[in-house]
Enzyme design. Structure first.
Site, PDB file in Angstrom:
ATOM      1  N   ASN A  23       0.800  -1.231   0.000  1.00 45.26           N
ATOM      2  CA  ASN A  23       0.000   0.000   0.000  1.00 45.26           C
ATOM      3  C   ASN A  23       0.831   1.278   0.000  1.00 45.26           C
ATOM      4  O   ASN A  23       0.327   2.341   0.345  1.00 45.26           O
ATOM      5  CB  ASN A  23      -0.991   0.015   1.164  1.00 45.26           C
ATOM      6  CG  ASN A  23      -1.990  -1.112   1.071  1.00 45.26           C
ATOM      7  OD1 ASN A  23      -2.502  -1.384  -0.002  1.00 45.26           O
ATOM      8  ND2 ASN A  23      -2.259  -1.774   2.174  1.00 45.26           N
ATOM      9  N   GLU A  63      -8.079  11.860  -5.200  1.00 40.49           N
ATOM     10  CA  GLU A  63      -7.692  10.540  -5.682  1.00 40.49           C
ATOM     11  C   GLU A  63      -8.893   9.820  -6.279  1.00 40.49           C
ATOM     12  O   GLU A  63      -9.995   9.874  -5.736  1.00 40.49           O
ATOM     13  CB  GLU A  63      -7.106   9.705  -4.544  1.00 40.49           C
ATOM     14  CG  GLU A  63      -5.795  10.280  -4.030  1.00 40.49           C
ATOM     15  CD  GLU A  63      -5.126   9.395  -3.004  1.00 40.49           C
ATOM     16  OE1 GLU A  63      -5.480   8.199  -2.879  1.00 40.49           O
ATOM     17  OE2 GLU A  63      -4.239   9.903  -2.306  1.00 40.49           O
ATOM     18  N   GLU A  76     -10.880   9.723  -2.568  1.00 43.56           N
ATOM     19  CA  GLU A  76     -10.757  10.647  -1.440  1.00 43.56           C
ATOM     20  C   GLU A  76     -10.182  11.974  -1.894  1.00 43.56           C
ATOM     21  O   GLU A  76      -9.583  12.078  -2.950  1.00 43.56           O
ATOM     22  CB  GLU A  76      -9.875  10.064  -0.334  1.00 43.56           C
ATOM     23  CG  GLU A  76      -8.412   9.907  -0.720  1.00 43.56           C
ATOM     24  CD  GLU A  76      -7.561   9.330   0.393  1.00 43.56           C
ATOM     25  OE1 GLU A  76      -8.002   9.307   1.556  1.00 43.56           O
ATOM     26  OE2 GLU A  76      -6.448   8.891   0.100  1.00 43.56           O
ATOM     27  N   ASN A  78      -7.574  14.797  -0.453  1.00 48.98           N
ATOM     28  CA  ASN A  78      -6.559  15.123   0.550  1.00 48.98           C
ATOM     29  C   ASN A  78      -6.368  16.630   0.548  1.00 48.98           C
ATOM     30  O   ASN A  78      -5.871  17.194  -0.420  1.00 48.98           O
ATOM     31  CB  ASN A  78      -5.240  14.418   0.228  1.00 48.98           C
ATOM     32  CG  ASN A  78      -5.384  12.921   0.284  1.00 48.98           C
ATOM     33  OD1 ASN A  78      -5.797  12.378   1.287  1.00 48.98           O
ATOM     34  ND2 ASN A  78      -5.068  12.253  -0.811  1.00 48.98           N
TER      35      ASN A  78
END
Length: 99
Positions: A23, A63, A76, A78
């Site tokens: 990840n 994203e 999302e 950020n």
């Protein structure tokens, strides 16, 4: 993206981060080699509309997850600079930290 207190928002291009390990991004490319101009333009239009809808006034990253058929889905937003922001600075010539 960059937004200001006057409702202006600019799209700073996309970064491709598909190659990951545990990840964590291993390779990041800009612009994405997986997108042609049509999906990239659709992403840009939706990103700008999203930022304007919430009166966004800072630097940030949105994203998306992309499908093999070039469909895309919001993941999302950020609302801060990402550790990868130097990639965007290199391709745009804009010093995001100075803004």
């Amino acid at each position: 993206m960059l937004g200001d207190k006057h409702g202006n928002v600019i799209y700073l291009g996309e970064r491709e981060c598909s190659i990951q390990r545990r990840n964590q991004k291993v390779i990041e490319e800009a612009p994405s080699p997986l997108l042609d101009e049509t999906p990239a333009a659709r992403w840009a239009n939706r990103l700008v509309a999203l930022a304007k809808a919430v009166n966004y006034d800072s630097a940030g990253t949105v994203e998306f997850v992309a499908g093999q058929d070039k469909s895309f889905y919001f993941l999302e937003m950020n609302t801060r600079l990402q550790v990868e922001h130097p990639v965007t600075e290199l391709i745009t010539g804009i010093d995001l930290v100075d803004r």
